[in-house]
Design a protein around this motif. Structure first.
Motif, PDB file in Angstrom:
ATOM      1  N   GLY A 121      42.713 101.570   6.179  1.00  0.00           N
ATOM      2  CA  GLY A 121      43.600 101.608   5.022  1.00  0.00           C
ATOM      3  C   GLY A 121      44.936 101.002   5.409  1.00  0.00           C
ATOM      4  O   GLY A 121      45.289  99.919   5.006  1.00  0.00           O
ATOM      5  N   ASP A 122      45.689 101.710   6.235  1.00  0.00           N
ATOM      6  CA  ASP A 122      46.954 101.237   6.786  1.00  0.00           C
ATOM      7  C   ASP A 122      46.816 101.155   8.301  1.00  0.00           C
ATOM      8  O   ASP A 122      45.818 101.592   8.861  1.00  0.00           O
ATOM      9  N   GLU A 123      47.838 100.598   8.948  1.00  0.00           N
ATOM     10  CA  GLU A 123      47.856 100.641  10.415  1.00  0.00           C
ATOM     11  C   GLU A 123      48.649 101.862  10.829  1.00  0.00           C
ATOM     12  O   GLU A 123      49.815 102.012  10.457  1.00  0.00           O
ATOM     13  N   ILE A 124      48.000 102.736  11.590  1.00  0.00           N
ATOM     14  CA  ILE A 124      48.582 104.021  11.949  1.00  0.00           C
ATOM     15  C   ILE A 124      48.673 104.111  13.465  1.00  0.00           C
ATOM     16  O   ILE A 124      47.645 104.088  14.154  1.00  0.00           O
ATOM     17  N   PRO A 125      49.888 104.204  14.019  1.00  0.00           N
ATOM     18  CA  PRO A 125      50.022 104.385  15.466  1.00  0.00           C
ATOM     19  C   PRO A 125      49.351 105.705  15.877  1.00  0.00           C
ATOM     20  O   PRO A 125      49.437 106.709  15.153  1.00  0.00           O
ATOM     21  N   VAL A 126      48.681 105.686  17.035  1.00  0.00           N
ATOM     22  CA  VAL A 126      47.974 106.875  17.500  1.00  0.00           C
ATOM     23  C   VAL A 126      48.283 107.173  18.958  1.00  0.00           C
ATOM     24  O   VAL A 126      48.671 106.291  19.721  1.00  0.00           O
ATOM     25  N   THR A 127      48.076 108.423  19.297  1.00  0.00           N
ATOM     26  CA  THR A 127      48.072 108.869  20.678  1.00  0.00           C
ATOM     27  C   THR A 127      46.620 109.158  21.017  1.00  0.00           C
ATOM     28  O   THR A 127      45.923 109.836  20.255  1.00  0.00           O
ATOM     29  N   ALA A 128      46.155 108.632  22.134  1.00  0.00           N
ATOM     30  CA  ALA A 128      44.757 108.803  22.547  1.00  0.00           C
ATOM     31  C   ALA A 128      44.681 109.766  23.725  1.00  0.00           C
ATOM     32  O   ALA A 128      45.447 109.651  24.682  1.00  0.00           O
ATOM     33  N   THR A 129      43.737 110.704  23.629  1.00  0.00           N
ATOM     34  CA  THR A 129      43.510 111.675  24.684  1.00  0.00           C
ATOM     35  C   THR A 129      42.030 111.688  25.030  1.00  0.00           C
ATOM     36  O   THR A 129      41.184 111.810  24.135  1.00  0.00           O
ATOM     37  N   LEU A 130      41.715 111.549  26.308  1.00  0.00           N
ATOM     38  CA  LEU A 130      40.333 111.620  26.757  1.00  0.00           C
ATOM     39  C   LEU A 130      39.825 113.047  26.548  1.00  0.00           C
ATOM     40  O   LEU A 130      40.494 114.008  26.918  1.00  0.00           O
ATOM     41  N   VAL A 131      38.657 113.170  25.946  1.00  0.00           N
ATOM     42  CA  VAL A 131      38.076 114.477  25.647  1.00  0.00           C
ATOM     43  C   VAL A 131      37.084 114.835  26.751  1.00  0.00           C
ATOM     44  O   VAL A 131      36.268 114.004  27.148  1.00  0.00           O
ATOM     45  N   ASP A 132      37.152 116.070  27.235  1.00  0.00           N
ATOM     46  CA  ASP A 132      36.211 116.489  28.271  1.00  0.00           C
ATOM     47  C   ASP A 132      35.740 117.914  28.022  1.00  0.00           C
ATOM     48  O   ASP A 132      36.150 118.561  27.064  1.00  0.00           O
ATOM     49  N   GLY A 133      34.852 118.385  28.882  1.00  0.00           N
ATOM     50  CA  GLY A 133      34.366 119.758  28.827  1.00  0.00           C
ATOM     51  C   GLY A 133      33.617 120.093  27.544  1.00  0.00           C
ATOM     52  O   GLY A 133      32.891 119.270  26.986  1.00  0.00           O
ATOM     53  N   ALA A 134      33.811 121.319  27.094  1.00  0.00           N
ATOM     54  CA  ALA A 134      33.119 121.813  25.899  1.00  0.00           C
ATOM     55  C   ALA A 134      33.510 121.017  24.660  1.00  0.00           C
ATOM     56  O   ALA A 134      32.668 120.786  23.778  1.00  0.00           O
ATOM     57  N   ASP A 135      34.763 120.585  24.581  1.00  0.00           N
ATOM     58  CA  ASP A 135      35.187 119.771  23.436  1.00  0.00           C
ATOM     59  C   ASP A 135      34.397 118.466  23.389  1.00  0.00           C
ATOM     60  O   ASP A 135      33.973 118.026  22.330  1.00  0.00           O
ATOM     61  N   GLY A 155      20.553 107.510  26.386  1.00  0.00           N
ATOM     62  CA  GLY A 155      19.362 107.308  27.199  1.00  0.00           C
ATOM     63  C   GLY A 155      19.321 105.979  27.926  1.00  0.00           C
ATOM     64  O   GLY A 155      18.501 105.799  28.828  1.00  0.00           O
ATOM     65  N   ARG A 156      20.189 105.060  27.564  1.00  0.00           N
ATOM     66  CA  ARG A 156      20.195 103.736  28.201  1.00  0.00           C
ATOM     67  C   ARG A 156      21.071 103.653  29.442  1.00  0.00           C
ATOM     68  O   ARG A 156      21.035 102.661  30.167  1.00  0.00           O
ATOM     69  N   THR A 157      21.916 104.647  29.668  1.00  0.00           N
ATOM     70  CA  THR A 157      22.876 104.545  30.762  1.00  0.00           C
ATOM     71  C   THR A 157      23.017 105.877  31.490  1.00  0.00           C
ATOM     72  O   THR A 157      22.770 106.938  30.900  1.00  0.00           O
ATOM     73  N   ASP A 158      23.431 105.802  32.741  1.00  0.00           N
ATOM     74  CA  ASP A 158      23.709 107.004  33.520  1.00  0.00           C
ATOM     75  C   ASP A 158      25.187 107.378  33.466  1.00  0.00           C
ATOM     76  O   ASP A 158      25.565 108.461  33.914  1.00  0.00           O
ATOM     77  N   ARG A 159      26.019 106.489  32.940  1.00  0.00           N
ATOM     78  CA  ARG A 159      27.452 106.784  32.919  1.00  0.00           C
ATOM     79  C   ARG A 159      27.774 107.785  31.802  1.00  0.00           C
ATOM     80  O   ARG A 159      27.046 107.890  30.821  1.00  0.00           O
ATOM     81  N   GLU A 160      28.864 108.506  31.990  1.00  0.00           N
ATOM     82  CA  GLU A 160      29.321 109.424  30.946  1.00  0.00           C
ATOM     83  C   GLU A 160      30.134 108.620  29.935  1.00  0.00           C
ATOM     84  O   GLU A 160      31.120 107.968  30.300  1.00  0.00           O
ATOM     85  N   LEU A 161      29.683 108.627  28.683  1.00  0.00           N
ATOM     86  CA  LEU A 161      30.383 107.887  27.643  1.00  0.00           C
ATOM     87  C   LEU A 161      31.751 108.517  27.402  1.00  0.00           C
ATOM     88  O   LEU A 161      31.847 109.722  27.183  1.00  0.00           O
ATOM     89  N   ARG A 162      32.792 107.708  27.458  1.00  0.00           N
ATOM     90  CA  ARG A 162      34.145 108.207  27.234  1.00  0.00           C
ATOM     91  C   ARG A 162      34.366 108.462  25.744  1.00  0.00           C
ATOM     92  O   ARG A 162      34.030 107.621  24.909  1.00  0.00           O
ATOM     93  N   ILE A 163      34.946 109.616  25.459  1.00  0.00           N
ATOM     94  CA  ILE A 163      35.280 109.972  24.083  1.00  0.00           C
ATOM     95  C   ILE A 163      36.779 110.227  24.036  1.00  0.00           C
ATOM     96  O   ILE A 163      37.328 110.942  24.883  1.00  0.00           O
ATOM     97  N   PHE A 164      37.439 109.663  23.018  1.00  0.00           N
ATOM     98  CA  PHE A 164      38.871 109.822  22.862  1.00  0.00           C
ATOM     99  C   PHE A 164      39.209 110.468  21.522  1.00  0.00           C
ATOM    100  O   PHE A 164      38.645 110.097  20.494  1.00  0.00           O
ATOM    101  N   ARG A 165      40.138 111.405  21.573  1.00  0.00           N
ATOM    102  CA  ARG A 165      40.726 111.989  20.368  1.00  0.00           C
ATOM    103  C   ARG A 165      41.915 111.102  19.988  1.00  0.00           C
ATOM    104  O   ARG A 165      42.768 110.814  20.836  1.00  0.00           O
ATOM    105  N   LEU A 166      41.932 110.645  18.758  1.00  0.00           N
ATOM    106  CA  LEU A 166      43.049 109.836  18.264  1.00  0.00           C
ATOM    107  C   LEU A 166      43.835 110.685  17.285  1.00  0.00           C
ATOM    108  O   LEU A 166      43.312 111.147  16.257  1.00  0.00           O
ATOM    109  N   THR A 167      45.104 110.898  17.611  1.00  0.00           N
ATOM    110  CA  THR A 167      45.997 111.697  16.805  1.00  0.00           C
ATOM    111  C   THR A 167      47.086 110.789  16.257  1.00  0.00           C
ATOM    112  O   THR A 167      47.672 110.000  17.017  1.00  0.00           O
ATOM    113  N   ALA A 168      47.354 110.891  14.957  1.00  0.00           N
ATOM    114  CA  ALA A 168      48.411 110.073  14.370  1.00  0.00           C
ATOM    115  C   ALA A 168      49.721 110.390  15.066  1.00  0.00           C
ATOM    116  O   ALA A 168      50.081 111.559  15.246  1.00  0.00           O
ATOM    117  N   ALA A 169      50.413 109.330  15.503  1.00  0.00           N
ATOM    118  CA  ALA A 169      51.676 109.517  16.258  1.00  0.00           C
ATOM    119  C   ALA A 169      52.846 109.758  15.312  1.00  0.00           C
ATOM    120  O   ALA A 169      52.827 109.350  14.178  1.00  0.00           O
TER     121      ALA A 169
END
Length: 169
Positions: A121-135, A155-169
């Motif tokens: 919709g619009d361009e929204i600045p964000v803060t990114a945080t790597l998500v780990d553990g139970a989250d 199933g195609r990879t052995d690496r842990e897929l990185r997940i990021f939480r994006l919070t509007a800055a």
């Protein structure tokens, strides 16, 4: 104190579309992943021109955004179309790279802490945080429930897929 700017839901199409199941099944194949990867530049252009309203994945109601990051080494602006998962007020993105053995470059840019924004919709600045553990496990389950192709990517990879939480800055 003001609350963060919400991320609008500007997608078109519907999750109940008759196209959704066959499209997800195709996306789960090697040929489907290669096709989507090849279409990414076109999708990036369409998403940019329509401010996130139209995308190649639009008819199936896939929640899609453009993530703009700054290259950790180059300093250049990089823009990538990505699917996202929402837990208000935040959204999440996953570095699946179609189940490839390498993390996508944009994940390194977020880890480096440079400026980032979401174009939805619009361009929204964000803060990114790597998500780990139970989250991380909860959000990963949300991605898989939303778009089953992520189970295939796991199933195609052995690496842990990185997940990021994006919070509007």
């Amino acid at each position: 104190m003001t609350s963060p700017q919400p991320f609008p839901d500007v997608r078109w199409g519907a999750e109940s579309s008759v196209l959704r199941a066959p499209m997800v099944k195709f996306a789960s194949t090697a040929a489907g992943s290669a096709t989507i990867k090849a279409l990414a530049p076109l999708d990036r252009w369409v998403l940019g021109k329509t401010r996130g309203r139209f995308t190649a994945l639009g008819p199936i109601g896939a929640p899609t955004l453009l993530l703009a990051t700054t290259g950790a080494k180059s300093g250049a602006r990089r823009v990538q179309p990505l699917l996202y998962y929402r837990e208000n007020p935040d959204i999440f993105v996953i570095g699946s790279n179609f189940g490839g053995d390498r993390h996508p470059a944009w994940t390194y840019n977020l880890l480096a802490g440079g400026p980032a924004s979401v174009i939805i919709g619009d361009e929204i600045p964000v803060t990114a945080t790597l998500v780990d553990g139970a989250d991380r496990e909860r959000v990963l389950a949300g991605f898989i429930e939303s778009m089953a192709v992520y189970q295939t990517y796991l199933g195609r990879t052995d690496r842990e897929l990185r997940i990021f939480r994006l919070t509007a800055a």
